[in-house]
Design a protein around this motif. Sequence first.
Motif, PDB file in Angstrom:
ATOM      1  N   LEU A  16     -10.950  -9.420  -8.147  1.00 59.20           N
ATOM      2  CA  LEU A  16     -11.337 -10.160  -6.944  1.00 59.20           C
ATOM      3  C   LEU A  16     -12.778  -9.850  -6.531  1.00 59.20           C
ATOM      4  CD1 LEU A  16      -8.028  -9.861  -4.914  1.00 59.20           C
ATOM      5  CD2 LEU A  16      -9.014 -11.951  -5.881  1.00 59.20           C
ATOM      6  N   THR A  17     -13.188  -8.602  -6.676  1.00 57.22           N
ATOM      7  CA  THR A  17     -14.557  -8.215  -6.341  1.00 57.22           C
ATOM      8  C   THR A  17     -15.557  -8.938  -7.237  1.00 57.22           C
ATOM      9  OG1 THR A  17     -13.824  -6.062  -5.544  1.00 57.22           O
ATOM     10  CG2 THR A  17     -16.144  -6.258  -6.126  1.00 57.22           C
ATOM     11  N   ARG A  18     -15.236  -9.057  -8.529  1.00 58.27           N
ATOM     12  CA  ARG A  18     -16.118  -9.792  -9.463  1.00 58.27           C
ATOM     13  C   ARG A  18     -16.286 -11.249  -9.047  1.00 58.27           C
ATOM     14  NH1 ARG A  18     -13.399  -6.839 -13.484  1.00 58.27           N
ATOM     15  NH2 ARG A  18     -12.050  -8.600 -13.926  1.00 58.27           N
ATOM     16  N   HIS A  19     -15.302 -11.780  -8.306  1.00 56.50           N
ATOM     17  CA  HIS A  19     -15.377 -13.167  -7.856  1.00 56.50           C
ATOM     18  C   HIS A  19     -15.877 -13.284  -6.418  1.00 56.50           C
ATOM     19  CE1 HIS A  19     -12.967 -13.755 -11.475  1.00 56.50           C
ATOM     20  NE2 HIS A  19     -13.464 -14.969 -11.455  1.00 56.50           N
ATOM     21  N   GLY A  20     -16.431 -12.210  -5.889  1.00 60.63           N
ATOM     22  CA  GLY A  20     -17.071 -12.269  -4.584  1.00 60.63           C
ATOM     23  C   GLY A  20     -16.201 -11.929  -3.393  1.00 60.63           C
ATOM     24  N   ALA A  21     -14.978 -11.534  -3.610  1.00 62.39           N
ATOM     25  CA  ALA A  21     -14.099 -11.191  -2.484  1.00 62.39           C
ATOM     26  C   ALA A  21     -14.395  -9.773  -2.001  1.00 62.39           C
ATOM     27  CB  ALA A  21     -12.636 -11.306  -2.906  1.00 62.39           C
ATOM     28  N   ARG A  22     -14.229  -9.571  -0.716  1.00 65.94           N
ATOM     29  CA  ARG A  22     -14.355  -8.249  -0.106  1.00 65.94           C
ATOM     30  C   ARG A  22     -12.949  -7.684   0.022  1.00 65.94           C
ATOM     31  NH1 ARG A  22     -17.749 -11.727   0.891  1.00 65.94           N
ATOM     32  NH2 ARG A  22     -16.739 -12.935   2.491  1.00 65.94           N
ATOM     33  N   VAL A  23     -12.634  -6.709  -0.840  1.00 64.70           N
ATOM     34  CA  VAL A  23     -11.258  -6.276  -1.067  1.00 64.70           C
ATOM     35  C   VAL A  23     -11.015  -4.828  -0.661  1.00 64.70           C
ATOM     36  CG1 VAL A  23      -9.453  -6.039  -2.832  1.00 64.70           C
ATOM     37  CG2 VAL A  23     -11.191  -7.806  -3.076  1.00 64.70           C
ATOM     38  N   SER A  24      -9.841  -4.600  -0.111  1.00 68.67           N
ATOM     39  CA  SER A  24      -9.332  -3.234   0.063  1.00 68.67           C
ATOM     40  C   SER A  24      -7.885  -3.241  -0.419  1.00 68.67           C
ATOM     41  CB  SER A  24      -9.425  -2.783   1.525  1.00 68.67           C
ATOM     42  OG  SER A  24      -8.651  -3.608   2.351  1.00 68.67           O
ATOM     43  N   VAL A  25      -7.422  -2.094  -0.876  1.00 70.56           N
ATOM     44  CA  VAL A  25      -6.065  -1.964  -1.414  1.00 70.56           C
ATOM     45  C   VAL A  25      -5.250  -1.087  -0.476  1.00 70.56           C
ATOM     46  CG1 VAL A  25      -4.673  -1.148  -3.356  1.00 70.56           C
ATOM     47  CG2 VAL A  25      -6.882  -2.248  -3.780  1.00 70.56           C
ATOM     48  N   ASP A  26      -4.065  -1.575  -0.118  1.00 73.54           N
ATOM     49  CA  ASP A  26      -3.153  -0.830   0.746  1.00 73.54           C
ATOM     50  C   ASP A  26      -1.885  -0.505  -0.029  1.00 73.54           C
ATOM     51  OD1 ASP A  26      -4.928  -1.211   2.900  1.00 73.54           O
ATOM     52  OD2 ASP A  26      -3.991  -3.124   3.399  1.00 73.54           O
ATOM     53  N   LEU A  27      -1.599   0.781  -0.207  1.00 74.27           N
ATOM     54  CA  LEU A  27      -0.369   1.231  -0.854  1.00 74.27           C
ATOM     55  C   LEU A  27       0.628   1.551   0.254  1.00 74.27           C
ATOM     56  CD1 LEU A  27      -1.924   3.598  -3.538  1.00 74.27           C
ATOM     57  CD2 LEU A  27      -1.382   1.163  -3.734  1.00 74.27           C
ATOM     58  N   LEU A  28       1.712   0.793   0.296  1.00 76.38           N
ATOM     59  CA  LEU A  28       2.672   0.897   1.392  1.00 76.38           C
ATOM     60  C   LEU A  28       3.998   1.464   0.915  1.00 76.38           C
ATOM     61  CD1 LEU A  28       2.045  -2.705   2.775  1.00 76.38           C
ATOM     62  CD2 LEU A  28       0.946  -0.596   3.533  1.00 76.38           C
ATOM     63  N   ALA A  29       4.587   2.296   1.722  1.00 74.19           N
ATOM     64  CA  ALA A  29       5.924   2.829   1.444  1.00 74.19           C
ATOM     65  C   ALA A  29       6.941   1.976   2.190  1.00 74.19           C
ATOM     66  CB  ALA A  29       6.017   4.278   1.897  1.00 74.19           C
ATOM     67  N   SER A  30       8.021   1.632   1.521  1.00 72.24           N
ATOM     68  CA  SER A  30       9.021   0.786   2.161  1.00 72.24           C
ATOM     69  C   SER A  30       9.910   1.566   3.119  1.00 72.24           C
ATOM     70  CB  SER A  30       9.889   0.090   1.107  1.00 72.24           C
ATOM     71  OG  SER A  30      10.682   1.046   0.433  1.00 72.24           O
ATOM     72  N   ALA A  31      10.075   2.860   2.880  1.00 75.58           N
ATOM     73  CA  ALA A  31      10.953   3.703   3.714  1.00 75.58           C
ATOM     74  C   ALA A  31      12.333   3.084   3.852  1.00 75.58           C
ATOM     75  CB  ALA A  31      10.314   3.950   5.075  1.00 75.58           C
ATOM     76  N   GLY A  32      12.815   2.475   2.773  1.00 80.23           N
ATOM     77  CA  GLY A  32      14.149   1.883   2.768  1.00 80.23           C
ATOM     78  C   GLY A  32      14.234   0.473   3.333  1.00 80.23           C
ATOM     79  N   LYS A  33      13.126  -0.060   3.842  1.00 81.15           N
ATOM     80  CA  LYS A  33      13.120  -1.427   4.383  1.00 81.15           C
ATOM     81  C   LYS A  33      12.910  -2.425   3.251  1.00 81.15           C
ATOM     82  CE  LYS A  33      10.846   0.191   8.532  1.00 81.15           C
ATOM     83  NZ  LYS A  33       9.532   0.278   9.134  1.00 81.15           N
ATOM     84  N   PRO A  34      13.349  -3.674   3.432  1.00 80.13           N
ATOM     85  CA  PRO A  34      13.075  -4.704   2.418  1.00 80.13           C
ATOM     86  C   PRO A  34      11.565  -4.919   2.257  1.00 80.13           C
ATOM     87  CG  PRO A  34      14.751  -5.454   3.963  1.00 80.13           C
ATOM     88  CD  PRO A  34      14.182  -4.176   4.517  1.00 80.13           C
ATOM     89  N   VAL A  35      11.151  -5.219   1.036  1.00 78.17           N
ATOM     90  CA  VAL A  35       9.733  -5.443   0.746  1.00 78.17           C
ATOM     91  C   VAL A  35       9.162  -6.546   1.633  1.00 78.17           C
ATOM     92  CG1 VAL A  35       8.104  -6.206  -1.033  1.00 78.17           C
ATOM     93  CG2 VAL A  35       9.911  -4.586  -1.610  1.00 78.17           C
ATOM     94  N   ALA A  36       9.921  -7.624   1.834  1.00 76.80           N
ATOM     95  CA  ALA A  36       9.443  -8.735   2.667  1.00 76.80           C
ATOM     96  C   ALA A  36       9.149  -8.278   4.085  1.00 76.80           C
ATOM     97  CB  ALA A  36      10.478  -9.855   2.676  1.00 76.80           C
TER      98      ALA A  36
END
Length: 139
Positions: free
Chosen positions: A70-90
Motif C-alpha cells: 500500500l505504501t508503494r501505491h501512495g497510501a499512508r499506512v499503519s498496522v494494528d495487531l488486535l487481540a480478540s480476547a474471545g470476541k468474534p473477529v467481526a
Amino acid sequence: MLVVPEGAEATLSPRRVLVGWDSRAEASRAVREALDLLSAAEEVRVALVDPETTWTGSGAEPGADIAAYLTRHGARVSVDLLASAGKPVATVLAQHAIDTSADMIVMGAYGSRRLRERLFGGVTRWIIGKPPLPLFLAR
C-alpha cells in the motif's frame, strides 16, 4: 460491492479507512479493488485480529507485506495487531473501526465455504447484517 448502512453517508473519497486483513485471497482482492480509495485516503489502518506469525500465515511480521504494498501505491499506512480476547473477529473489527473514526471498512468477503457461512455465520455475514459504517467488499 459497497454496502451502506441505513442512516450512513456513503462516499468514494473516505478520509480514514480500516482494512480488515487476514492474508487470504479475498482480502488481497479487496485491497486491489479498493486501491484508488486507499491511495487517496488520509489514513489507512490495516487491522489483523489474532494474527499467526508463521511463514505460511501472516509471515514473520504480520501486516508488513500489505503495508509495504500500500505504501508503494501512495497510501499512508499503519498496522494494528488486535487481540480478540474471545470476541468474534467481526465485533473486534467493527469496534476498532469506530474507535479509530474510520469512514469505511475494506475487507474480503466469504473466505469460508458458503455452507459453513450459512450454518455458522462468519465475519462477512455478521458485518453485512450489522454494518457500523460503509463497507467495501470484494471476493
